[in-house]
Design a protein around this motif. Structure first.
Motif, PDB file in Angstrom:
ATOM      1  N   LEU A  43       0.809  -1.223   0.000  1.00  0.00           N
ATOM      2  CA  LEU A  43       0.000   0.000   0.000  1.00  0.00           C
ATOM      3  C   LEU A  43       0.841   1.270   0.000  1.00  0.00           C
ATOM      4  N   SER A  44       2.076   1.172   0.420  1.00  0.00           N
ATOM      5  CA  SER A  44       2.964   2.332   0.438  1.00  0.00           C
ATOM      6  C   SER A  44       3.744   2.478  -0.869  1.00  0.00           C
ATOM      7  N   ASP A  45       3.611   1.522  -1.751  1.00  0.00           N
ATOM      8  CA  ASP A  45       4.340   1.540  -3.014  1.00  0.00           C
ATOM      9  C   ASP A  45       3.515   2.275  -4.076  1.00  0.00           C
ATOM     10  N   PRO A  46       3.960   3.475  -4.496  1.00  0.00           N
ATOM     11  CA  PRO A  46       3.175   4.246  -5.468  1.00  0.00           C
ATOM     12  C   PRO A  46       3.003   3.547  -6.817  1.00  0.00           C
ATOM     13  N   ILE A  47       3.922   2.701  -7.178  1.00  0.00           N
ATOM     14  CA  ILE A  47       3.796   1.969  -8.445  1.00  0.00           C
ATOM     15  C   ILE A  47       2.634   0.979  -8.365  1.00  0.00           C
ATOM     16  N   ILE A  48       2.554   0.263  -7.254  1.00  0.00           N
ATOM     17  CA  ILE A  48       1.473  -0.711  -7.060  1.00  0.00           C
ATOM     18  C   ILE A  48       0.123  -0.011  -6.983  1.00  0.00           C
ATOM     19  N   THR A  49       0.025   1.032  -6.140  1.00  0.00           N
ATOM     20  CA  THR A  49      -1.268   1.702  -5.964  1.00  0.00           C
ATOM     21  C   THR A  49      -1.726   2.396  -7.246  1.00  0.00           C
ATOM     22  N   LYS A  50      -0.793   2.904  -8.040  1.00  0.00           N
ATOM     23  CA  LYS A  50      -1.159   3.533  -9.316  1.00  0.00           C
ATOM     24  C   LYS A  50      -1.780   2.520 -10.275  1.00  0.00           C
ATOM     25  N   LYS A  51      -1.300   1.282 -10.221  1.00  0.00           N
ATOM     26  CA  LYS A  51      -1.861   0.225 -11.071  1.00  0.00           C
ATOM     27  C   LYS A  51      -3.353   0.031 -10.827  1.00  0.00           C
ATOM     28  N   TYR A  52      -3.781   0.262  -9.582  1.00  0.00           N
ATOM     29  CA  TYR A  52      -5.176   0.042  -9.219  1.00  0.00           C
ATOM     30  C   TYR A  52      -5.966   1.343  -9.118  1.00  0.00           C
ATOM     31  N   GLY A  53      -5.323   2.475  -9.377  1.00  0.00           N
ATOM     32  CA  GLY A  53      -6.024   3.754  -9.383  1.00  0.00           C
ATOM     33  C   GLY A  53      -6.368   4.297  -8.015  1.00  0.00           C
ATOM     34  N   VAL A  54      -5.625   3.899  -6.976  1.00  0.00           N
ATOM     35  CA  VAL A  54      -5.872   4.422  -5.625  1.00  0.00           C
ATOM     36  C   VAL A  54      -4.625   5.128  -5.122  1.00  0.00           C
ATOM     37  N   LYS A  55      -4.833   6.036  -4.186  1.00  0.00           N
ATOM     38  CA  LYS A  55      -3.705   6.762  -3.621  1.00  0.00           C
ATOM     39  C   LYS A  55      -3.937   6.928  -2.119  1.00  0.00           C
ATOM     40  N   PRO A  56      -3.557   5.914  -1.317  1.00  0.00           N
ATOM     41  CA  PRO A  56      -3.722   6.037   0.128  1.00  0.00           C
ATOM     42  C   PRO A  56      -2.876   7.186   0.668  1.00  0.00           C
ATOM     43  N   ASP A  57      -3.472   7.976   1.554  1.00  0.00           N
ATOM     44  CA  ASP A  57      -2.741   9.106   2.134  1.00  0.00           C
ATOM     45  C   ASP A  57      -1.930   8.638   3.340  1.00  0.00           C
ATOM     46  N   ALA A  58      -1.039   9.511   3.800  1.00  0.00           N
ATOM     47  CA  ALA A  58      -0.136   9.165   4.911  1.00  0.00           C
ATOM     48  C   ALA A  58      -0.900   8.854   6.195  1.00  0.00           C
ATOM     49  N   GLU A  59      -1.985   9.576   6.462  1.00  0.00           N
ATOM     50  CA  GLU A  59      -2.749   9.341   7.694  1.00  0.00           C
ATOM     51  C   GLU A  59      -3.397   7.957   7.701  1.00  0.00           C
ATOM     52  N   THR A  60      -3.992   7.570   6.587  1.00  0.00           N
ATOM     53  CA  THR A  60      -4.600   6.236   6.487  1.00  0.00           C
ATOM     54  C   THR A  60      -3.538   5.159   6.658  1.00  0.00           C
ATOM     55  N   LEU A  61      -2.398   5.326   5.993  1.00  0.00           N
ATOM     56  CA  LEU A  61      -1.315   4.342   6.118  1.00  0.00           C
ATOM     57  C   LEU A  61      -0.803   4.259   7.554  1.00  0.00           C
ATOM     58  N   ASP A  62      -0.730   5.388   8.240  1.00  0.00           N
ATOM     59  CA  ASP A  62      -0.299   5.398   9.632  1.00  0.00           C
ATOM     60  C   ASP A  62      -1.284   4.631  10.514  1.00  0.00           C
ATOM     61  N   ILE A  63      -2.578   4.847  10.302  1.00  0.00           N
ATOM     62  CA  ILE A  63      -3.609   4.160  11.093  1.00  0.00           C
ATOM     63  C   ILE A  63      -3.486   2.646  10.929  1.00  0.00           C
ATOM     64  N   VAL A  64      -3.390   2.178   9.685  1.00  0.00           N
ATOM     65  CA  VAL A  64      -3.369   0.726   9.466  1.00  0.00           C
ATOM     66  C   VAL A  64      -2.032   0.097   9.849  1.00  0.00           C
ATOM     67  N   ASN A  65      -0.930   0.808   9.636  1.00  0.00           N
ATOM     68  CA  ASN A  65       0.371   0.271  10.057  1.00  0.00           C
ATOM     69  C   ASN A  65       0.453   0.140  11.570  1.00  0.00           C
ATOM     70  N   THR A  66      -0.045   1.138  12.287  1.00  0.00           N
ATOM     71  CA  THR A  66      -0.056   1.090  13.749  1.00  0.00           C
ATOM     72  C   THR A  66      -0.947  -0.052  14.237  1.00  0.00           C
ATOM     73  N   ALA A  67      -2.129  -0.179  13.647  1.00  0.00           N
ATOM     74  CA  ALA A  67      -3.049  -1.252  14.046  1.00  0.00           C
ATOM     75  C   ALA A  67      -2.446  -2.624  13.778  1.00  0.00           C
ATOM     76  N   ALA A  68      -1.818  -2.789  12.626  1.00  0.00           N
ATOM     77  CA  ALA A  68      -1.208  -4.078  12.283  1.00  0.00           C
ATOM     78  C   ALA A  68      -0.120  -4.451  13.279  1.00  0.00           C
ATOM     79  N   ARG A  69       0.672  -3.473  13.657  1.00  0.00           N
ATOM     80  CA  ARG A  69       1.774  -3.723  14.591  1.00  0.00           C
ATOM     81  C   ARG A  69       1.260  -3.982  16.010  1.00  0.00           C
ATOM     82  N   GLU A  70       0.335  -3.153  16.497  1.00  0.00           N
ATOM     83  CA  GLU A  70      -0.127  -3.259  17.878  1.00  0.00           C
ATOM     84  C   GLU A  70      -1.093  -4.416  18.117  1.00  0.00           C
ATOM     85  N   LYS A  71      -1.934  -4.711  17.145  1.00  0.00           N
ATOM     86  CA  LYS A  71      -2.957  -5.742  17.335  1.00  0.00           C
ATOM     87  C   LYS A  71      -2.644  -7.046  16.620  1.00  0.00           C
ATOM     88  N   GLN A  72      -1.499  -7.112  15.960  1.00  0.00           N
ATOM     89  CA  GLN A  72      -1.111  -8.325  15.232  1.00  0.00           C
ATOM     90  C   GLN A  72      -2.218  -8.765  14.270  1.00  0.00           C
TER      91      GLN A  72
END
Length: 163
Positions: free
Chosen positions: A67-96
């Motif tokens: 999701l942080s790779d602009p090449i991958i996300t461009k292929k699918y036409g989405v552009k996750p913002d930094a805040e969304t990525l921070d929310i999900v990265n933190t959740a993935a790390r803290e809640k496994q």
């Protein structure tokens, strides 16, 4: 496999979808769950990329590391913002938890309901833009449609700034 919960959040990377994502992470997602971000892009004439391959069934599940790779996300036409990525990265790390993104193209009302059945989802959290009665009557409410037509429990997180 039956014990694994698949919690989804409908995202368009707007403030109200980020609010719904935060609410889901704080109140619904438990250790070991799958958190599936469901994004629906407008239907259109996409000339290149994976969008052509996955237009009818939606994209494959895109893992968090991509999701942080602009090449991958461009292929699918989405552009996750930094805040969304921070929310999900933190959740993935803290809640496994495992976090993935599924992208659909077309009418958000229909595609979100399609995601509920095809993934299949244990529950869905969706934001509400807080449209007034007139705009809601003209434009239609995605969250209202999904609540009435979805086949799993749906929680609507209201946009409190508009009240």
């Amino acid at each position: 496999m039956e014990a694994e919960r698949r919690v989804a959040v409908a995202v368009d990377f707007s403030d109200c979808s980020k609010r719904a994502l935060r609410w889901a992470v704080d109140n619904v997602v438990r250790d070991g769950d799958y958190l599936i971000l469901v994004a629906v892009r407008p239907d259109g004439n996409y000339e290149e990329g994976e969008m052509q391959l996955w237009k009818t069934s939606g994209s494959p599940l895109i893992p968090l590391v991509e999701l942080s790779d602009p090449i991958i996300t461009k292929k699918y036409g989405v552009k996750p913002d930094a805040e969304t990525l921070d929310i999900v990265n933190t959740a993935a790390r803290e809640k496994q938890i495992v976090v993935v993104l599924k992208v659909y193209w077309g009418d958000p009302r229909e595609k979100i309901c399609e995601a509920i059945d095809n993934i299949p989802l244990s529950c869905l959290v969706i934001g509400n833009r807080g449209l007034g009665k007139i705009k809601r009557a003209i434009l239609g409410s995605v969250s209202n449609y999904v609540v009435n037509n979805g086949s799993c429990p749906v929680t609507v997180v209201k946009n409190v700034d508009k009240e």
